[in-house]
Design a protein around this motif. Structure first.
Motif, PDB file in Angstrom:
ATOM      1  N   ALA A  50       0.825  -1.261  -0.017  1.00  0.00           N
ATOM      2  CA  ALA A  50       0.056  -0.016  -0.092  1.00  0.00           C
ATOM      3  C   ALA A  50       0.902   1.250  -0.040  1.00  0.00           C
ATOM      4  N   PHE A  51       1.912   1.171   0.722  1.00  0.00           N
ATOM      5  CA  PHE A  51       2.781   2.344   0.945  1.00  0.00           C
ATOM      6  C   PHE A  51       3.436   2.392  -0.479  1.00  0.00           C
ATOM      7  N   ARG A  52       3.859   1.521  -1.099  1.00  0.00           N
ATOM      8  CA  ARG A  52       4.522   1.750  -2.577  1.00  0.00           C
ATOM      9  C   ARG A  52       3.387   2.284  -3.362  1.00  0.00           C
ATOM     10  N   ALA A  53       2.384   1.712  -3.555  1.00  0.00           N
ATOM     11  CA  ALA A  53       1.415   2.430  -4.381  1.00  0.00           C
ATOM     12  C   ALA A  53       0.982   3.654  -4.257  1.00  0.00           C
ATOM     13  N   SER A  54       0.884   4.167  -2.919  1.00  0.00           N
ATOM     14  CA  SER A  54       0.617   5.620  -2.545  1.00  0.00           C
ATOM     15  C   SER A  54       1.730   6.361  -3.190  1.00  0.00           C
ATOM     16  N   MET A  55       2.986   5.822  -3.191  1.00  0.00           N
ATOM     17  CA  MET A  55       4.196   6.564  -3.555  1.00  0.00           C
ATOM     18  C   MET A  55       4.056   6.718  -5.030  1.00  0.00           C
ATOM     19  N   ARG A  56       3.844   5.775  -5.714  1.00  0.00           N
ATOM     20  CA  ARG A  56       3.575   5.775  -7.251  1.00  0.00           C
ATOM     21  C   ARG A  56       2.437   6.774  -7.592  1.00  0.00           C
ATOM     22  N   ALA A  57       1.367   6.797  -6.923  1.00  0.00           N
ATOM     23  CA  ALA A  57       0.383   7.681  -7.220  1.00  0.00           C
ATOM     24  C   ALA A  57       0.561   8.952  -7.158  1.00  0.00           C
ATOM     25  N   GLY A  58       1.331   9.146  -6.100  1.00  0.00           N
ATOM     26  CA  GLY A  58       1.918  10.517  -5.768  1.00  0.00           C
ATOM     27  C   GLY A  58       2.871  11.067  -7.001  1.00  0.00           C
ATOM     28  N   ALA A  59       3.676  10.255  -7.287  1.00  0.00           N
ATOM     29  CA  ALA A  59       4.586  10.657  -8.591  1.00  0.00           C
ATOM     30  C   ALA A  59       3.867  10.774  -9.744  1.00  0.00           C
ATOM     31  N   ARG A  60       2.814   9.875  -9.871  1.00  0.00           N
ATOM     32  CA  ARG A  60       1.964  10.157 -11.135  1.00  0.00           C
ATOM     33  C   ARG A  60       1.382  11.529 -10.934  1.00  0.00           C
ATOM     34  N   ARG A  61       0.920  12.137 -10.071  1.00  0.00           N
ATOM     35  CA  ARG A  61       0.128  13.336  -9.880  1.00  0.00           C
ATOM     36  C   ARG A  61       1.188  14.372 -10.261  1.00  0.00           C
ATOM     37  N   LEU A  62       2.443  14.289  -9.584  1.00  0.00           N
ATOM     38  CA  LEU A  62       3.528  15.174  -9.846  1.00  0.00           C
ATOM     39  C   LEU A  62       3.738  15.227 -11.356  1.00  0.00           C
ATOM     40  N   HIS A  63       3.935  13.959 -12.093  1.00  0.00           N
ATOM     41  CA  HIS A  63       4.400  13.772 -13.399  1.00  0.00           C
ATOM     42  C   HIS A  63       3.437  14.753 -14.352  1.00  0.00           C
ATOM     43  N   GLU A  64       2.300  14.571 -14.241  1.00  0.00           N
ATOM     44  CA  GLU A  64       1.180  14.883 -15.028  1.00  0.00           C
ATOM     45  C   GLU A  64       1.216  16.349 -15.189  1.00  0.00           C
ATOM     46  N   THR A  65       1.834  17.182 -14.209  1.00  0.00           N
ATOM     47  CA  THR A  65       1.764  18.808 -14.010  1.00  0.00           C
ATOM     48  C   THR A  65       2.231  19.573 -15.381  1.00  0.00           C
ATOM     49  N   ARG A  66       3.375  19.190 -15.819  1.00  0.00           N
ATOM     50  CA  ARG A  66       4.315  19.770 -16.811  1.00  0.00           C
ATOM     51  C   ARG A  66       5.142  18.948 -17.802  1.00  0.00           C
ATOM     52  N   PRO A  67       4.898  18.936 -18.961  1.00  0.00           N
ATOM     53  CA  PRO A  67       5.426  17.799 -19.685  1.00  0.00           C
ATOM     54  C   PRO A  67       6.927  17.700 -20.290  1.00  0.00           C
ATOM     55  N   THR A  68       7.363  19.097 -20.384  1.00  0.00           N
ATOM     56  CA  THR A  68       8.887  19.388 -21.202  1.00  0.00           C
ATOM     57  C   THR A  68       9.853  19.206 -20.380  1.00  0.00           C
ATOM     58  N   ALA A  69      10.033  19.806 -19.213  1.00  0.00           N
ATOM     59  CA  ALA A  69      11.219  19.513 -18.284  1.00  0.00           C
ATOM     60  C   ALA A  69      11.367  18.326 -17.633  1.00  0.00           C
ATOM     61  N   VAL A  70      12.716  17.493 -18.388  1.00  0.00           N
ATOM     62  CA  VAL A  70      12.770  16.268 -17.834  1.00  0.00           C
ATOM     63  C   VAL A  70      13.274  16.051 -16.381  1.00  0.00           C
ATOM     64  N   SER A  71      13.817  17.157 -15.959  1.00  0.00           N
ATOM     65  CA  SER A  71      14.158  17.055 -14.469  1.00  0.00           C
ATOM     66  C   SER A  71      13.127  16.508 -13.578  1.00  0.00           C
ATOM     67  N   LEU A  72      11.778  16.807 -13.870  1.00  0.00           N
ATOM     68  CA  LEU A  72      10.752  16.462 -13.046  1.00  0.00           C
ATOM     69  C   LEU A  72      10.716  14.840 -13.102  1.00  0.00           C
ATOM     70  N   PRO A  73      10.486  14.033 -14.245  1.00  0.00           N
ATOM     71  CA  PRO A  73      10.760  12.656 -14.150  1.00  0.00           C
ATOM     72  C   PRO A  73      12.024  12.134 -13.625  1.00  0.00           C
ATOM     73  N   ASN A  74      13.081  12.760 -14.179  1.00  0.00           N
ATOM     74  CA  ASN A  74      14.341  12.420 -13.379  1.00  0.00           C
ATOM     75  C   ASN A  74      14.450  12.230 -11.857  1.00  0.00           C
TER      76      ASN A  74
END
Ligand code: RI2
Length: 318
Positions: A50-74
């Protein structure tokens, strides 16, 4: 907070990145890492899964904010790849440790690349800037710290005028600043010794993706014989371009370009607002990273060293 809800601090950061209250590729990366640490702190998951799933969900929320700066997914990749442990407490600790390590590395990388970029600048030089880049500013500030006298011609950078932030920070660093409108850039290039810009992403072929207007500035600089460098920490290198992917250019709201009232008054027009453009490697003299200075065409060597042949997406649902 249930397993898949985001910590309020993470939600706030995501919102702030989307609205550009938090902006600039390096600052976005630091904000994202800190938001994951907040998510780890506040997640009340009752099992490691459950903890891992919650971290992945949080990361997806951050990932969807802006698409161009790769520093975000990195940043997300750096932290999630280091999430480890057999129980929630250990997992939580590992995420917080990784986020801390990441932000410390960011600061170090910027200092190191600043000193390298400063070597390209000579006492008495005038630089031209575009937008606001903390990596580009680090080069100018390091040159000033080395005792060089530097002046700056600062492009205002429509539509959001991030050049105003650059003007203020350079002035605070003791650099005499002349602010110009974007359209005046070519006229002033004859007075300039170096153009210094940042990057949101760098592709494997050495193309520089930066604030819209960079590519035109680079072409003009080449025509005037003025060297142009990109200051970019390696978190700006886009691993997916190693396997043929292209970098998505963010299209932002037309309201940033023209008010709804004015648009209504003109009537019957389309408005487009791309936030970034692509400068081909042949128009860029050097990419300055914390690992040294590279001709754009050779950046792929550094990318292979750092990423292997590509990158996974640890935030995806398994
Ligand atoms: P640092 C900015 O994008 C600019 O394009 C700037 O050159 C780049 O991020 C890099 O900034 P935006 O967030 O990481 O203003 O060097 O759209 O600070």
């Amino acid at each position: 907070m249930s397993d898949h809800e985001h910590a309020p601090a993470l939600e706030e950061t995501a919102e702030a990145i989307a609205t550009m209250e938090i902006r600039g590729a390096a600052t976005i990366a630091a904000g994202a890492a800190e938001a994951l640490a907040a998510q780890a702190r506040e997640a009340d998951a009752d099992s490691p899964d459950a903890f891992r799933a919650s971290m992945r969900a949080g990361a997806r929320r951050l990932h969807e904010t802006r698409p161009t700066a790769v520093s975000l997914p990195n940043a997300l990749r750096y932290v999630l790849q280091r999430m480890e442990g057999h129980d929630v407490a250990a997992l939580r600790e590992s995420v917080q440790r990784a986020a801390g390590e990441f932000t410390r590395q960011l600061d170090r990388a910027q200092d190191d690349l600043g000193r390298i970029g400063a070597n390209r600048l000579a006492d008495g030089d005038t630089v031209m800037t575009h937008c606001h880049s903390t990596d580009a500013l680090a080069c100018v500030e390091a040159a000033v710290e080395q005792g060089k006298e530097i002046e700056a011609i600062v492009k205002e950078t429509r539509p959001r005028n991030q050049g105003h932030i650059t003007a203020e920070q350079l002035r605070d660093a003791g650099v005499p600043v002349t602010l110009i409108v974007d359209s005046a850039a070519r006229r002033y290039l004859d007075d300039v010794d170096h153009v210094v810009v940042g990057a949101d992403s760098i592709a494997a072929d050495g193309s520089v993706i930066n604030k819209v207007g960079t590519s035109g500035l680079a072409v003009n600089a080449r025509e005037r014989g003025v060297p142009i460098m990109t200051a970019a920490q390696t978190i700006k290198l886009h691993p997916e371009t190693l396997t043929g992917h292209t970098v998505e250019i963010e299209m932002r709201s037309e309201d940033e370009v023209i008010s709804p009232e004015k648009r209504e008054e003109i009537g019957g027009i389309e408005v487009e607002n791309p936030a970034f453009d692509v400068t081909p490697p042949r128009y860029m003299d050097a990419i300055v990273t914390e690992h040294g200075q590279f001709p754009p065409e050779s950046i792929v060597t550094l990318m292979r060293e750092l990423f292997g042949e590509g990158a996974d997406q640890p935030w995806a649902e398994p």
